[in-house]
Write an enzyme that holds these catalytic residues in place. Sequence first.
Site, PDB file in Angstrom:
ATOM      1  N   LEU A  37       0.823  -1.211   0.000  1.00  0.00           N
ATOM      2  CA  LEU A  37       0.000   0.000   0.000  1.00  0.00           C
ATOM      3  C   LEU A  37       0.858   1.263   0.000  1.00  0.00           C
ATOM      4  O   LEU A  37       2.037   1.218   0.389  1.00  0.00           O
ATOM      5  CB  LEU A  37      -0.884   0.016   1.257  1.00  0.00           C
ATOM      6  CG  LEU A  37      -2.000  -1.037   1.320  1.00  0.00           C
ATOM      7  CD1 LEU A  37      -2.539  -1.136   2.748  1.00  0.00           C
ATOM      8  CD2 LEU A  37      -3.123  -0.682   0.340  1.00  0.00           C
ATOM      9  N   SER A  38       0.263   2.370  -0.392  1.00  0.00           N
ATOM     10  CA  SER A  38       0.949   3.651  -0.297  1.00  0.00           C
ATOM     11  C   SER A  38       1.283   3.914   1.180  1.00  0.00           C
ATOM     12  O   SER A  38       0.425   3.735   2.046  1.00  0.00           O
ATOM     13  CB  SER A  38       0.038   4.760  -0.840  1.00  0.00           C
ATOM     14  OG  SER A  38       0.642   6.009  -0.630  1.00  0.00           O
ATOM     15  N   GLY A  39       2.511   4.259   1.455  1.00  0.00           N
ATOM     16  CA  GLY A  39       2.921   4.521   2.833  1.00  0.00           C
ATOM     17  C   GLY A  39       3.328   3.265   3.589  1.00  0.00           C
ATOM     18  O   GLY A  39       3.654   3.314   4.777  1.00  0.00           O
ATOM     19  N   SER A  40       3.347   2.126   2.905  1.00  0.00           N
ATOM     20  CA  SER A  40       3.709   0.877   3.600  1.00  0.00           C
ATOM     21  C   SER A  40       5.201   0.828   3.919  1.00  0.00           C
ATOM     22  O   SER A  40       5.629   0.144   4.842  1.00  0.00           O
ATOM     23  CB  SER A  40       3.301  -0.346   2.767  1.00  0.00           C
ATOM     24  OG  SER A  40       3.918  -0.320   1.498  1.00  0.00           O
ATOM     25  N   GLY A  41       6.008   1.543   3.113  1.00  0.00           N
ATOM     26  CA  GLY A  41       7.454   1.582   3.385  1.00  0.00           C
ATOM     27  C   GLY A  41       8.315   1.141   2.208  1.00  0.00           C
ATOM     28  O   GLY A  41       9.531   0.957   2.357  1.00  0.00           O
ATOM     29  N   LYS A  42       7.722   0.977   1.059  1.00  0.00           N
ATOM     30  CA  LYS A  42       8.462   0.463  -0.112  1.00  0.00           C
ATOM     31  C   LYS A  42       9.676   1.332  -0.458  1.00  0.00           C
ATOM     32  O   LYS A  42      10.792   0.833  -0.602  1.00  0.00           O
ATOM     33  CB  LYS A  42       7.545   0.386  -1.348  1.00  0.00           C
ATOM     34  CG  LYS A  42       6.335  -0.502  -1.158  1.00  0.00           C
ATOM     35  CD  LYS A  42       5.465  -0.510  -2.386  1.00  0.00           C
ATOM     36  CE  LYS A  42       4.832   0.835  -2.736  1.00  0.00           C
ATOM     37  NZ  LYS A  42       3.921   1.379  -1.714  1.00  0.00           N
ATOM     38  N   SER A 110       1.679  -1.366  -7.241  1.00  0.00           N
ATOM     39  CA  SER A 110       1.321  -2.499  -8.128  1.00  0.00           C
ATOM     40  C   SER A 110       0.238  -3.382  -7.498  1.00  0.00           C
ATOM     41  O   SER A 110       0.515  -4.525  -7.135  1.00  0.00           O
ATOM     42  CB  SER A 110       2.559  -3.314  -8.515  1.00  0.00           C
ATOM     43  OG  SER A 110       3.471  -3.479  -7.452  1.00  0.00           O
TER      44      SER A 110
END
Length: 206
Positions: A37-42, A110
């Site tokens: 998710l957005s903000g998950s830390g990728k 993605s």
Amino acid sequence: MKAEKNNIFSSFDEIVQKTEKEKILNQKGVTFWLTGLSGSGKTTIGALLEKKLIKNNIITALLDGDNIRVGISNNLSFSDSDRNENIRRISEVSKLFNFCGIVSINCFVSPFKASRKQAKEIIGENSFFEIFIDTPLSECEKRDVKGLYKKARTGEIKNFTGITSPFEAPENPAIRISTLNKSIEENVEELFNFVMPKIKLANDRL
Ligand code: ADP
């Protein structure tokens, strides 16, 4: 002297092979695909992973929304079909990097299983590793690094993953990195330990 060719493409045995380039770089050209998710830390984890790999003499390319959406995909929206097209283009770019022996670290939400499957097919299943950066939606929304969740909740942003557009979590990722109650450093270390053996050549000097 060789007979003149009309064909602009060299025959297969004249093309320098991926393995020759990998030998020079002393590493395998593979792709680590960080999904979440957005903000998950990728991006946070991906960027620190890259730093650590560079310190270990591994040549990398870091691909994320910032360098892809403003460049090669600057004509794409966030509709389902454009998201898929975005992933397809990123996959082709990663494949080119990999063919040069370069490790590609891809940080993209993605969200769709089908497009990650397509990415794996384009890149090649032996060169593709799906990394699930697993952070619950509630935590991502609490972090709201870019204020995007707030905008998605008020309807200012449409088709926002996790809120108004689905996130299809990987069922069988190569590794699942859980960021909840872990430090960034712990997560990076865990991922580093996973990726290094995938990058090493069989009889390496690393
Ligand atoms: P993404 O690229 O997935 O959208 P970002 O990396 O931009 O996410 O943002 C993740 C945010 O979460 C950063 O502000 C980061 O400091 C914070 N964070 C807190 N704990 C962790 C952790 N264990 N791993 C990664 N990021 C974390």
